[in-house]
Design a protein around this motif. Structure first.
Motif, mmCIF file in Angstrom:
data_model
loop_
_atom_site.group_PDB
_atom_site.id
_atom_site.type_symbol
_atom_site.label_atom_id
_atom_site.label_comp_id
_atom_site.label_asym_id
_atom_site.label_seq_id
_atom_site.Cartn_x
_atom_site.Cartn_y
_atom_site.Cartn_z
ATOM 1 N N ARG A 47 0.802 -1.223 0.000
ATOM 2 C CA ARG A 47 0.000 0.000 0.000
ATOM 3 C C ARG A 47 0.837 1.276 0.000
ATOM 4 N NH1 ARG A 47 -2.846 -3.351 -1.408
ATOM 5 N NH2 ARG A 47 -4.845 -4.058 -0.543
ATOM 6 N N TYR A 48 2.163 1.141 0.057
ATOM 7 C CA TYR A 48 3.037 2.314 0.175
ATOM 8 C C TYR A 48 4.189 2.171 -0.818
ATOM 9 C CZ TYR A 48 0.529 2.057 4.587
ATOM 10 O OH TYR A 48 -0.460 1.941 5.531
ATOM 11 N N VAL A 49 4.345 3.151 -1.699
ATOM 12 C CA VAL A 49 5.418 3.091 -2.691
ATOM 13 C C VAL A 49 6.214 4.391 -2.686
ATOM 14 C CG1 VAL A 49 4.307 1.416 -4.227
ATOM 15 C CG2 VAL A 49 3.873 3.867 -4.546
ATOM 16 N N MET A 50 7.508 4.266 -2.984
ATOM 17 C CA MET A 50 8.417 5.407 -3.082
ATOM 18 C C MET A 50 9.032 5.389 -4.482
ATOM 19 S SD MET A 50 11.648 6.399 -0.602
ATOM 20 C CE MET A 50 10.593 6.686 0.820
ATOM 21 N N PRO A 51 8.460 6.147 -5.416
ATOM 22 C CA PRO A 51 8.982 6.123 -6.788
ATOM 23 C C PRO A 51 10.254 6.952 -6.961
ATOM 24 C CG PRO A 51 7.035 7.528 -6.656
ATOM 25 C CD PRO A 51 7.212 6.918 -5.301
ATOM 26 N N PHE A 52 11.186 6.394 -7.723
ATOM 27 C CA PHE A 52 12.417 7.071 -8.134
ATOM 28 C C PHE A 52 12.426 7.127 -9.655
ATOM 29 C CE2 PHE A 52 13.461 5.381 -3.986
ATOM 30 C CZ PHE A 52 14.283 6.352 -3.414
ATOM 31 N N GLY A 53 12.674 8.306 -10.217
ATOM 32 C CA GLY A 53 12.701 8.463 -11.660
ATOM 33 C C GLY A 53 14.101 8.343 -12.228
ATOM 34 N N ILE A 54 14.220 7.661 -13.359
ATOM 35 C CA ILE A 54 15.467 7.660 -14.130
ATOM 36 C C ILE A 54 15.214 8.560 -15.331
ATOM 37 C CG2 ILE A 54 17.106 6.341 -15.485
ATOM 38 C CD1 ILE A 54 15.243 4.479 -12.881
ATOM 39 N N SER A 55 15.751 9.779 -15.236
ATOM 40 C CA SER A 55 15.426 10.822 -16.198
ATOM 41 C C SER A 55 16.341 10.782 -17.422
ATOM 42 C CB SER A 55 15.549 12.195 -15.531
ATOM 43 O OG SER A 55 15.339 13.230 -16.465
ATOM 44 N N HIS A 56 15.775 11.118 -18.560
ATOM 45 C CA HIS A 56 16.550 11.314 -19.779
ATOM 46 C C HIS A 56 16.479 12.778 -20.216
ATOM 47 C CE1 HIS A 56 17.370 6.997 -20.769
ATOM 48 N NE2 HIS A 56 16.401 6.871 -19.866
ATOM 49 N N HIS A 57 16.126 13.627 -19.243
ATOM 50 C CA HIS A 57 16.062 15.074 -19.483
ATOM 51 C C HIS A 57 16.820 15.794 -18.373
ATOM 52 C CE1 HIS A 57 12.654 13.568 -21.893
ATOM 53 N NE2 HIS A 57 12.884 14.622 -22.664
ATOM 54 N N LYS A 58 18.069 15.419 -18.189
ATOM 55 C CA LYS A 58 18.889 16.000 -17.127
ATOM 56 C C LYS A 58 19.451 17.351 -17.552
ATOM 57 C CE LYS A 58 20.350 11.463 -15.366
ATOM 58 N NZ LYS A 58 21.494 10.628 -14.924
ATOM 59 N N ASP A 59 19.615 18.219 -16.550
ATOM 60 C CA ASP A 59 20.339 19.465 -16.785
ATOM 61 C C ASP A 59 21.121 19.805 -15.523
ATOM 62 O OD1 ASP A 59 18.535 20.620 -14.976
ATOM 63 O OD2 ASP A 59 17.282 21.492 -16.543
ATOM 64 N N GLU A 60 21.683 20.998 -15.461
ATOM 65 C CA GLU A 60 22.563 21.351 -14.341
ATOM 66 C C GLU A 60 21.816 21.541 -13.018
ATOM 67 O OE1 GLU A 60 26.143 21.912 -14.177
ATOM 68 O OE2 GLU A 60 25.841 20.554 -15.864
ATOM 69 N N ILE A 61 20.515 21.781 -13.079
ATOM 70 C CA ILE A 61 19.769 22.065 -11.851
ATOM 71 C C ILE A 61 18.613 21.094 -11.598
ATOM 72 C CG2 ILE A 61 20.380 24.516 -11.785
ATOM 73 C CD1 ILE A 61 17.682 25.154 -13.083
ATOM 74 N N GLY A 62 18.390 20.140 -12.493
ATOM 75 C CA GLY A 62 17.303 19.188 -12.297
ATOM 76 C C GLY A 62 15.933 19.778 -12.465
ATOM 77 N N SER A 63 15.795 20.691 -13.445
ATOM 78 C CA SER A 63 14.540 21.447 -13.592
ATOM 79 C C SER A 63 13.352 20.575 -13.994
ATOM 80 C CB SER A 63 14.728 22.569 -14.620
ATOM 81 O OG SER A 63 15.041 22.033 -15.896
#
Length: 330
Positions: free
Chosen positions: A75-91
């Protein structure tokens, strides 16, 4: 001599039902949070070599995986994203159409009752792999990062997050996030603070799992594992700034800190059994030197005995599967 013993502890261990009667600590699925990795660039599930049994899921498969977790009783999840849109500040993290917001929306749309507690940080979303804004001196700028954490938190709340798990270890981050949430009307969104996150070698498998291209290290902002009293100051500050739950990360090497924190606070205490802890058990079990189920059970009971109310573990799904198959881990 033996006949004169007034108290014999073995009396309470003589059979299974007596042991159950006096058992001090246990856990069930309502104590466990399941981390899940979502890769926006994948088209099919990808096993993670450093975390056997754990996969990256393509965004298109997230809803189906959430259904599977729900049907297992999670019933409890902690999602982590693997981004392919990275930049210097994580916008991308404060973009309402970015990966973080999309993950949260997908989960809540598929299973509105699922409690979604996204990681709030930048390491998976920055080109340098640090947890915040890197300034001209090559340092992570604390206060600029606080501004961005506030924006990220609000975006996650808008998407439907029930609680946030900020892990950047910036001074004042809980206060900044709480203020940002409250200013936008998200007073009911909770904060599960990575209150004591040590600079640890046990994160190695996680960094592989999320393609974190770290330049340097995080010793300048994550807690120094030599120092227990200093770590507890971190937790006290987070509590004073409005945290709802305080977490120690990693777990196994820091049970003394979990115990001390439990003795100091009335807030719920969480512990994160991180990738290195999971991998140690998994690889040892694969080598045939440990009984996996019994080792996992003993480890989680150790967290509970130390004072943890909540456990974040990569074993959560497998525990749910074991419980469904046999009703017990031991």
């Amino acid at each position: 001599m033996s006949s004169e013993l007034l108290y014999r502890p073995r009396r309470l261990r003589r059979n299974a039902l007596t042991r159950e009667l006096v058992k001090e600590n246990t856990f069930d699925l309502n104590d466990l949070i399941h981390p899940i990795f979502i890769d926006e660039g994948l088209t099919e599930e990808q096993p993670i070599a450093s975390l056997p049994g754990i996969s990256r899921f393509p965004e298109s498969r997230l809803a189906d995986e959430i259904d599977e977790l729900w049907n297992l009783g999670i019933r409890y999840v902690m999602p982590f994203g693997i981004s392919h849109h990275k930049d210097e500040i994580g916008s991308d993290t404060w973009n309402d159409n970015g990966l973080l917001a999309r993950m949260v929306r997908t989960i809540k749309q598929r299973r509105p009752e699922m409690i979604v507690i996204p990681d709030v940080c930048f390491c998976e979303y920055t080109s340098h792999g640090h947890c915040g804004v890197v300034d001209c001196h090559n340092d992570v700028n604390n206060d600029l990062t606080l501004e961005n954490l506030g924006k990220q938190a609000v975006a996650a709340a808008r998407a439907g997050a029930d609680m946030l798990a900020p892990s950047a270890m910036m001074d004042g981050q809980i206060g900044a996030i709480r203020a940002a949430l409250d200013a936008e009307g998200f007073t009911d969104v909770g904060i599960l603070a990575h209150a004591i996150k040590f600079a640890s070698a046990f994160y190695g498998p996680f960094r592989t799992a999320v393609d974190c291209e770290l330049k340097g290290d995080r010793k300048g902002y994550q807690a120094d594992f030599h120092n227990g009293r200093q770590a507890l100051i971190e937790a006290e500050l987070d509590e004073s700034e409005g945290a709802d739950i305080l977490m120690v990360k990693p777990g196994t090497p820091y049970l003394d800190i979990v115990r001390q924190l439990r003795d100091r606070t009335h807030l719920p205490v969480a512990v994160y059994q991180v990738g290195g802890e999971y991998a140690q058990i998994k690889f040892a079990a694969q080598a045939g030197v440990l009984d996996e189920k019994r080792t996992v059970y003993e480890t989680l009971i150790g967290f509970k005995r130390a004072g943890a109310d909540i456990i974040v573990s990569y074993y959560t799904k497998q525990i749910a599967q074991w419980l469904k198959e046999s009703g017990s881990l031991i």
